[in-house]
Design an enzyme around this catalytic site. Structure first.
Site: not given
Length: 1401
Positions: A455, A457, A1015, A1072
């Site tokens: 991920d 953020t 993408i 997270d």
């Protein structure tokens, strides 16, 4: 009848509206249906847990009853209650497995589910058969009994701890309503039942899942802390069910006359569906906002009352308590395969023994004298004797299957986890946390990772959202002062409180400070004298006073909290709010549209969220402002009349549209109404402004019945003073009263906190939030109290959130919406009045959004909508029915949100920066060198994701980036084919150039060509289709980095599953937040980061770390060590067991395959169980082939684990062949030495057994890489234990194993020099091939790991030489080589991909 008719009509309306929504929002509807189709397919394929749908939890739903009816435990419901309550569980919990009576049978039953234990149980039973008996019965049982006892003791201790915890929980007390005594009495938790009324006080833990019916809070609010469930310390709001006013202030359940219909028990913590039906058949919808979950803690509320709907093991918390994760590592799967090979080898050896014994017996012309007849006097025929011998050989050679290996592996993994958790480099001081290992059996998988899915953020970034820029009505505000603040903090690495204190010390809270003009220069705030402080500086002082010494609250660090406003935008806002009369004078010319947008923009930032306002000096104490709903209308009317009496020239009359019920209003209407609410700072100020207005209107003649300024009566000022005095107290008054002197914001996401702090920087302060009211303070404007009608939370489909409020000035229903531009732009109203201006604003805003994204900022669009009464009533009817639905509540609520969020007016956009975590670029570079491909799966815009990828070194300037973006599946397929063709062309060109000699080295295509793929989420939907999966994977294999933008949690999970299953690679997912849970659970190894978004990711992970940079050492060092150690230990166990068992097998050729043994049975059993079991375990825990420094310096060494170089099938068979050779040498050297002697069987077997012990330990020394005092203690201790046991056993056992006798054998052997000579010679001959192979390998064709070991040795020598080298000698240069005498040499290490890496020592 009326109710059912109305319900039927509403259902028809829903059907019609569904069709309308399909036509009105085709893109949204198609997207929603596609997601539902994927979810349905996942369920049909049995992959529900793998692909969680949008309308269910990321964890698989545990089914219960479809619906549940909750009947209150009251007198008039007694009969019905008794019928229903039998179906439901009590609140007693039991997490234990055993009792004193059933512990032994249940534990044995569970242990015998393991095939290895069943195998050895079969051997024990087989040894009790007289015809095939090989050992004494108790000897055969000993290994199995020891293993079962160890595991049983461990299980018993764990279960006893659970028992004590259960007892403690079940015996806690709470107040439950007693229908007999008509009062609340204390009851134990275990006695609480479904339908009971429970009274809870502040700081009390909730005993069961309850629907909230009453709260002492006047707004019906209850705050709970869910840290026991998800780790989030921020308070969550829960509200009393609408219409449950039957419970008055005394909370008497006897007045409750409703029943509850809700969904059956499930493990979804984030959803709750149902309704409460009143006596008049009126239904009120229930949601998670009305549910108090077991295990949470009541905060901020004096007392609450709830009715229990789920109890005991049916509560959501207990249904989520699935225990530790159970995964099987890749190495364990290879181990199981090789165990089967050992079984096959055992069968072959037993067949040889059976045939050999039959042939040997058949070779006698007469019955041999040693044959014993059966009870019937007949002799066993050779064929039957061979059959019996087959089973006897299985008992004799049982050690070939390593029963102790599985126990040893568990011990080694526990030791590895202990060392891993003790690594100080994986400790984060800021969070006071270290790595947490939640899965105990996949540590070695950390050393074989090939793909990482991350991920963005909170994983790559800090998840500290800092307001950076914004644009309103198409005008950009760069916030340069705020950028300087961030640079200042980066340079000094200190809290900005030091910066603020310089201004605070100069603050003098004077009343006149508020009206001062803003200075043009902002460069030296600290140097300004007190009397020249500007309004902004005064407000900065005020904000500092409010927020000084904050307690630890998520998303509220100083860097997030202390936003410096843009001077240009602040001047505009001050002009609007501080000089209303001058602006009203221009109203006739047309009030600027931009000013209206500015006010609405900041109101949206303040209102459109779920932020809880609490007191800083009282953590968790929610701030509540007294309602003034009865005052404003009268006050506003008085102010209007007063303004009309002394109106200035050119002041426009009230808009005639005020009384109309139109869906749109004049842009100046809101501003004009807002100004009418203004209260000057003091009457003197108003008098001066009024005198100036009167002076400028001397010659003005009144029209339309208005009086001139001259005719204004003198008591007008007195009337205004009275009116102003009746208004709510202003900010200064509130500050004096201490109501808002210290506030803190508790947000569920960092974005919400950043926007609220930004609005506060512009003096638009969120004062309080209740279930039905939001209070906002607009600088000198005073307080505005908005009636909060509805909150539509953010979800991954809509990608936006909305709040519906009733405006206090216009009395209209206003919708404020914020969300991603991809979901907001298509909802804007471009057909109504002012569509040209809106279109221009939309184009400018989109350009700024693209610019923000290129800078790596997170973007949000802000919009609003004004609804008329009829439109709101129509939507509300549909929404209420959606809330009371159970089966399809999510679908109906989505349709309701889609209906509401249309024809929006774009106000502006925000840019929020989320900075990279420390060490992320270095970690990404190291993982890339380790041949680990990294995919970033994020929901952000493409430009933002690409910018972050460049910043974290996932992409560099040499990369050839291909963007895959298509609107249809056919276009996606064409794009993939075109990109593949272009890559192939480039590959061919590079290959030709390499053949021509232009390139000096070659590498895999993805690394050589520096190819990356970007993408977006919509195209990813097409690429994940069955027809395009293979093409998409083929393309991604050629890329060293892939970035998936605008991806949803479902897409993340499916991408991981696709890569793992199709490419057969080891995958790792790291995140997270709750949206990363499905991805983490899908990967081979899931890692959660304990960040600011709660603990959902951590609770679903295998390993939890606090920073992304820890991934570098976790994989490259600990992952490598764990894999190498465990692989070598497993190979050593196989080698050891095969070598030892073969000694017995070779002896069968000289005893007629009779199943006899030349080694005493007790020593034979203890050899693997006791004498040689501990050193390999220590070796598996502490061995280090390469130092941590070298592994971090040379990430290329990690590729050995990816290729499973330490545990290849060839290495396994080489170890088996080496075991055969060593057993041959160990057996036949003593055989030829004692061939012409008359030694007995144990005198012949003792040197063989002792030689094998020496061979096995010296073999371990050759294979070991690191030796410490711990290794030598256990090694020498095991050898000493062998001799001590043999001496004691031989000296005391006179007739322990008839007819043979081991008495005094070892004592006699130790006196013979021939014994030592035989042991030494056999050991030397057996180990020479292994030793020469290792020497030859290290000198002729060394592997990268061997070179790295040499590098470690050279480094150690250099350090020792440096310690002896004087400092002045090190500083002098060698005249011949022009370098320091003690300079480090340069060593080249060739990685597995043939790349030479130069490393200075």
């Amino acid at each position: 009848m009326f109710f059912f008719a109305e319900h039927w009509l509403l259902q028809i309306g829903i059907t019609c509206w569904s069709g309308f929504m399909k036509m009105a929002n085709p893109i949204q509807w198609a997207h929603y249906r596609w997601q539902r189709l994927l979810s349905t397919n996942g369920r049909n394929n049995g992959c529900t847990s793998s692909f969680p749908g949008w309308f269910k939890t990321s964890q698989s739903q545990k089914p219960g009853h479809k619906h549940r009816t909750v009947i209150p435990c009251l007198g008039r419901f007694t009969e019905e209650y008794e019928k229903v309550i039998k179906k439901y569980m009590t609140n007693r919990i039991q997490t234990t497995k055993y009792t004193l009576l059933n512990f032994i049978p249940i534990n044995l039953f569970e242990q015998f589910h393991r095939s290895a234990n069943l195998y050895f149980l079969f051997l024990v039973i087989l040894n009790w058969v007289p015809s095939v008996e090989a050992f004494q019965k108790e000897i055969t049982m000993l290994p199995l009994v020891v293993v079962l006892a160890i595991i049983a003791i461990k299980d018993g201790i764990e279960d006893y701890r659970r028992y004590k915890f259960d007892k403690q929980i079940n015996n806690q007390t709470t107040k439950v309503y007693d229908k007999q005594a008509k009062k609340y009495d204390l009851k134990r938790w275990k006695n609480v039942r479904v339908g009971d009324f429970v009274l809870l006080s502040c700081n009390e833990i909730i005993p069961a899942d309850m629907v909230l019916l009453y709260s002492t809070d006047v707004d019906g609010i209850c705050h709970i802390e869910t840290s026991n469930l998800d780790g989030e310390t921020n308070l969550k709001q829960r509200q009393v069910v609408k219409g449950s006013a039957e419970l008055d202030s005394e909370a008497v359940p006897e007045r409750f006359s409703c029943r509850i219909e809700c969904e059956g028990p499930n493990n979804d913590l984030r959803k709750f569906k149902g309704y409460m039906e009143h006596w008049n058949k009126e239904r009120v919808g229930l949601s998670k906002e009305n549910l108090l979950l077991r295990g949470c803690t009541i905060r901020n509320t004096e007392a609450v009352v709830g009715i229990v709907v789920y109890a005991g093991h049916e509560t959501k918390a207990m249904m989520n308590n699935s225990g530790p994760r159970n995964k099987h590592s890749k190495l364990e799967r290879q181990l199981n395969r090789d165990v089967l090979w050992c079984v096959a080898l055992l069968l072959v050896m037993c067949l040889i023994g059976a045939f050999g014994h039959g042939i040997w017996l058949n070779g006698y012309s007469q019955i041999p004298i040693f044959s014993v007849p059966r009870p019937d006097g007949e002799y066993t025929p050779p064929v039957l004797a061979g059959f019996y011998m087959f089973w006897t050989m299985i008992i004799l050679l049982q050690v070939l299957i390593p029963i102790s290996l599985y126990v040893s592996i568990e011990i080694v993994k526990l030791g590895q986890i202990y060392l891993l958790q003790s690594d100080v480099d994986l400790y984060d001081e800021s969070t006071d946390s270290t790595i947490e290992c939640r899965a105990l059996n996949i540590t070695e998988d950390l050393g074989q990772i090939e793909y990482i899915f991350s991920d963005k953020t909170g994983t790559l970034t800090e998840n500290k959202m800092i307001f950076c820029r914004c644009n309103i009505a198409g005008i950009e505000y760069s916030h340069e002062e705020n950028a300087k603040r961030l640079e200042y903090q980066d340079l000094n690495s200190e809290d900005l409180s030091n910066y603020s204190q310089g201004s605070v010390c100069k603050c003098r809270h004077s009343d006149s400070c508020r009206s001062l003009a803003v200075q043009q220069s902002h460069s030296s705030l600290n140097c300004l004298p007190t009397k020249h402080l500007t309004l902004r500086e005064k407000e900065t002082c005020k904000r500092h006073k409010i927020t000084e010494s904050p307690s630890q609250v998520a998303f509220s660090s100083s860097i997030e909290r202390d936003v410096t406003p843009d001077s240009w935008l602040l001047r505009k806002l001050e002009r609007i709010l501080s000089h209303p009369l001058g602006l009203l004078e221009e109203a006739e010319k047309g009030f600027p549209l931009e000013f209206t947008y500015i006010i609405d923009f900041f109101l949206a930032l303040t209102i459109c969220n779920t932020v809880v306002v609490s007191c800083l000096n009282q953590p968790g104490q929610r701030v509540r402002v007294p309602s003034i709903t009865s005052t404003p209308l009268k006050s506003l009317e008085e102010i209007k009349q007063m303004f009309q009496r002394f109106s200035v020239p050119h002041m426009s009359p009230p808009s005639p549209s005020i009384g109309k019920d139109s869906s749109t209003e004049n842009p100046s209407t809101f501003a004009s109404r807002l100004f009418n609410k203004v209260r000057p700072t003091s009457p003197n100020t108003f008098k001066k402004e009024n005198e100036a207005a009167v002076g400028s209107a001397k010659d003005f003649k009144p029209t339309n019945g208005q009086s001139s300024a001259k005719e204004c009566p003198h008591n007008t000022l007195e009337e205004f003073d009275k009116t102003a005095a009746s208004l709510p107290p202003g900010p200064d008054t509130l500050a004096d009263q201490g109501n808002t002197s210290k506030l803190r914001y508790e947000a569920e996401s960092p974005d919400e906190a950043a926007l609220v702090h930004a609005a506060r920087a512009y003096n638009c302060t969120l004062l309080s939030r209740t279930s039905d009211q939001v209070t906002v303070e607009l600088s000198s404007m005073g307080q505005l109290q908005f009636q909060l009608l509805h909150t539509l939370p953010f979800d991954s489909i809509r990608k936006r959130m909305s709040v519906v409020v009733r405006h206090p000035l216009t009395n209209k229903v206003v919708v404020y919406t914020k969300g991603a531009d991809s979901s907001m732009m298509e909802l804007l109203d471009t057909s109504g009045k002012g569509h040209r201006e809106q279109k221009s604003i939309q184009e400018k805003t989109q350009n700024y959004l693209d610019e923000y994204a290129k800078e790596g900022l997170r973007t949000l669009c802000i919009a609003k909508k004004v609804m008329n009464g009829a439109e709101y009533a129509e939507w509300l009817k549909f929404h209420l029915l959606a809330e009371t639905s159970i089966d399809n509540q999510e679908e109906l609520l989505l349709e309701s949100a889609l209906k509401l969020e249309t024809n929006l007016t774009l106000l502006g956009a925000t840019g929020i920066v989320d900075r990279l975590q420390e060490g992320v670029p270095d970690t990404i570079m190291a993982l890339r060198k380790a041949s680990i491909k990294t995919w970033v799966l994020t929901g952000d815009k493409q430009e933002t994701a690409v910018n972050i990828a460049y910043a974290c070194k996932l992409l560099d300037q040499k990369d050839n980036i291909f963007t895959l973006k298509a609107q249809t599946q056919e276009a996606c397929e064409d794009s993939i084919n075109n990109i593949m063709a272009e890559i192939t062309e480039q590959t061919t060109g590079e290959k030709n150039a390499d053949d021509a000699g232009f390139l000096l080295s070659s590498s895999p295509v993805g690394t050589e060509l520096h190819i990356a793929l970007v993408i977006d989420g919509k195209t990813l939907e097409f690429a994940l289709h069955d027809s395009l999966q293979d093409s998409f994977l083929e393309l991604s294999k050629r890329c060293r980095a892939v970035i998936c933008c605008r991806s949803t949690p479902l897409q993340k999970s499916k991408v991981v599953h696709l890569v793992r299953e199709k490419l057969k690679v080891m995958t790792l997912a790291i995140g997270d937040g709750a949206n990363d849970v499905s991805m983490i659970q899908m990967a081979d190894v899931g890692i959660g980061i304990s960040g600011q978004e709660g603990m959902q990711a951590v609770m679903s992970s295998d390993f939890a770390i606090s920073r992304f940079k820890h991934l570098k050492k976790l994989l490259l060092v600990h992952g490598h060590w764990c894999y190498i150690r465990l692989a070598n230990m497993i190979l050593y166990f196989f080698y050891k067991n095969v070598a030892y068992v073969n000694l017995l097998f070779w002896y069968q050729f000289f005893c007629g395959f009779s199943g006899a043994s030349m080694i005493d049975y007790w020593i034979l059993i203890f050899f693997n169980l006791l004498f040689t079991s501990v050193p390999p375990i220590v070796y598996g825990i502490l061995d280090k082939d390469v130092s941590a420094e070298t592994l971090l310096q040379l990430p290329e060494l990690y590729t050995s684990g990816q290729c499973s170089e330490a545990y290849l099938p060839s290495i396994f068979w080489i170890s088996i062949l080496d075991a055969f050779y060593q057993s041959l040498v160990c057996f036949f050297v003593p055989y030829f030495v004692y061939s012409d002697s008359d030694v007995d069987i144990y005198t012949f077997g003792t040197p063989i057994n002792t030689s094998m012990l020496c061979i096995i330990f010296l073999h371990l020394i050759i294979e070991g890489k690191t030796w410490t005092w711990i290794h030598w203690v256990f090694m020498l201790g095991s050898v000493l234990l062998y001799f001590v046991f043999a001496l004691i056993y031989g000296g005391t056992c006179v007739n322990c194993n008839p007819p043979s006798n081991p008495y005094w054998i070892m004592e006699h052997q130790l006196k013979q020099p021939l014994f030592y000579l035989v042991c030494a010679f056999a050991t030397l001959i057996a180990l020479l091939p292994r030793y020469f192979y290792r020497v030859f390998q290290g000198t002729v064709f060394p592997s990268p790991l061997l070179k790295a070991r040499q590098l470690d040795k050279l480094n150690t020598r250099r350090q020792s030489r440096s310690a002896e080298c004087p400092p002045n000698l090190c500083s002098t240069h060698c005249p011949e080589h022009h370098q320091p005498v003690c300079a480090a040499p340069i060593v080249k290490v060739l990685s597995s991909n043939s790349q030479s890496v130069q490393v200075p020592l």
